[in-house]
Design an enzyme around this catalytic site. Structure first.
Site, PDB file in Angstrom:
ATOM      1  N   THR A   1     -46.856  39.221  39.609  1.00 35.99           N
ATOM      2  CA  THR A   1     -48.241  39.624  39.347  1.00 35.99           C
ATOM      3  C   THR A   1     -48.308  40.710  38.286  1.00 35.99           C
ATOM      4  OG1 THR A   1     -49.071  39.000  41.535  1.00 35.99           O
ATOM      5  CG2 THR A   1     -50.289  40.703  40.356  1.00 35.99           C
TER       6      THR A   1
ATOM      7  N   GLN B   1     -42.480  29.926  39.648  1.00 32.07           N
ATOM      8  CA  GLN B   1     -42.027  28.810  40.477  1.00 32.07           C
ATOM      9  C   GLN B   1     -40.953  27.966  39.789  1.00 32.07           C
ATOM     10  OE1 GLN B   1     -42.679  28.404  43.568  1.00 32.07           O
ATOM     11  NE2 GLN B   1     -44.414  29.781  43.851  1.00 32.07           N
TER      12      GLN B   1
ATOM     13  N   SER C   1     -40.519  36.373  39.133  1.00 30.15           N
ATOM     14  CA  SER C   1     -40.579  37.159  40.367  1.00 30.15           C
ATOM     15  C   SER C   1     -39.281  37.012  41.145  1.00 30.15           C
ATOM     16  CB  SER C   1     -41.754  36.695  41.234  1.00 30.15           C
ATOM     17  OG  SER C   1     -41.753  37.363  42.481  1.00 30.15           O
ATOM     18  N   GLY C   2     -38.802  38.106  41.744  1.00 25.24           N
ATOM     19  CA  GLY C   2     -37.546  38.082  42.475  1.00 25.24           C
ATOM     20  C   GLY C   2     -37.607  37.398  43.828  1.00 25.24           C
TER      21      GLY C   2
ATOM     22  N   CYS D   1     -51.405  33.712  48.341  1.00 28.87           N
ATOM     23  CA  CYS D   1     -52.357  34.786  48.051  1.00 28.87           C
ATOM     24  C   CYS D   1     -53.756  34.465  48.562  1.00 28.87           C
ATOM     25  CB  CYS D   1     -52.400  35.053  46.550  1.00 28.87           C
ATOM     26  SG  CYS D   1     -50.802  35.549  45.873  1.00 28.87           S
TER      27      CYS D   1
END
Length: 389
Positions: free
Chosen positions: A72, A179, A199-200, A325
């Site tokens: 994000t 993704q 993203s981790g 989310c």
């Protein structure tokens, strides 16, 4: 009852080797990377090593990697940061109707600041068509943001071909690869990318970490104000243990030569075969020939999302109606609406199953059998109710 986790697109379990690497960093490398004494220098050396490794694995320079708190923040830095830094060149931005809310809400925020945003439509498979981007491009366009893999239906966009359309244009090309990262090797130069978000916690790393790739020469503003960390673009002391964990998660994927895609393809095949053998009526949502096998979005006619999710949970199956989310919301999927239209019943009966390291083939077969039993029970109840009416 042994629960089966089929919601890896929402988040993944942290790999034991990642936990070990993070624990070691917490215990032995507590210095502030910005400090000039030996403790700080030790942490700085680890941070620099992580940055070089991450950069190398996507074909970038270490000076093009900015560690963030996740996808994000990386998306916001790319969208809002680029827009604010380049508004003198134009105030038009292009994205799609099916982006993650980290991109969509960032774009909506820019609209309140006087920017104009074009939200590209998609076809019934969730794909952006080339001519649509070409026709939307303007002289004052400064940024195009199109996600690599959709987080709800798994559709894979033709990123290299889309990026090529603006190769000679002033606009930067950004992709949310949250993704997609880890399924196969990504090379930013070959894809023609200016910006990329990762993203981790989607790749068995820790939550609260990720990175933004911003190519040399890409101008973007910091969104926070503070110290000089991350080359003045992301102030605040770096979370070294989290960055170590992110790097270790990437190392594990690279060392195994990106093995998971084939496994997930097998899981997908097994899952669909069981449904078919059980005589279940269903429709797979997404592109039939361009998809990430880790995400399987299925509509079950005669059911509703709420009853499906409740029954799945009671039977020990963790799945989702789409983006994590919006998991607490009863709103229809904006992705499925963009694909089919708001009145299509598929927007109300679609479930996302997403595969990962917590699964094996036996689990998938068991889960698909349970899903089949639930669908039969729910559709039978629905038929009885209709008959009573």
């Amino acid at each position: 009852m042994d629960a089966i986790y089929l919601d890896h697109a929402a988040t993944t379990p942290v790999h034991p080797a990642v936990i070990e690497a993070m624990t070691n960093a917490l215990q032995t490398s507590f210095g502030n990377p910005s400090s000039i004494h030996s403790f700080g220098r030790e942490s700085r050396a680890i941070l620099d090593r992580c940055r070089r490794y991450v950069a190398d694995k996507i074909g970038a320079s270490e000076k093009e990697i900015y560690f963030t708190s996740g996808g994000t923040e990386a998306d916001n830095l790319a969208i809002i940061g680029v827009a604010l830094a380049n508004k003198a060149k134009g105030k038009h931005i292009i994205t799609t109707q099916i982006e993650h809310h980290a991109v969509l809400h960032a774009a909506e925020h820019l609209e309140t600041l006087g920017f104009e945003v074009t939200y590209l439509p998609v076809n019934q498979y969730g794909q952006v068509e080339m001519r649509t981007l070409q026709e939307s491009l303007r002289d004052d366009t400064i940024l195009v943001s199109i996600m690599m893999v959709n987080n709800e239906v798994g559709t894979l966009q033709a990123i290299a071909e889309l990026a090529a359309i603006i190769k000679d244009h002033q606009a930067y090309f950004h992709t949310d690869a949250v993704q997609a990262f880890g399924l196969e090797q990504i090379n930013v130069a070959k894809l023609g990318l200016d910006l990329l978000s990762v993203s981790g916690h989607k790749i068995n790393g820790p939550k609260g970490t990720g990175f933004l790739y911003a190519g040399k020469g890409v101008k973007f503003h910091a969104l926070q104000h503070g110290g000089a960390q991350e080359r003045l673009k992301r102030p605040g002391t770096e979370s070294l243990p989290a960055i170590v964990g992110l790097t270790k998660a990437i190392e594990l994927i690279v060392e195994d030569n990106y093995p998971h895609k084939a496994s997930y393809e097998n899981y997908r095949t097994v899952f669909l075969q069981v449904l078919a053998q059980e005589g279940i009526t269903f429709q797979v949502n997404g592109a039939p020939n361009a998809y990430a096998p880790s995400i399987l979005n299925i509509s079950f006619p005669g059911t509703s999302v709420e009853s499906l999710l409740m029954n799945l949970d009671l039977d020990g199956i963790a799945a989702s109606s789409g983006s994590a989310c919006t998991a607490g919301s009863l709103e229809l999927s904006h992705v499925l609406i963009a694909m089919y239209g708001e009145q299509d019943p598929r927007t109300e009966n679609a479930i996302r199953f997403s595969f990962g390291l917590a699964n094996d083939a036996a689990q998938i077969k068991k889960a698909a059998t349970k899903v089949s039993q639930i669908i039969k029970r729910l559709t039978k109840q629905s038929t009885i109710i209709e008959e009573v009416k």
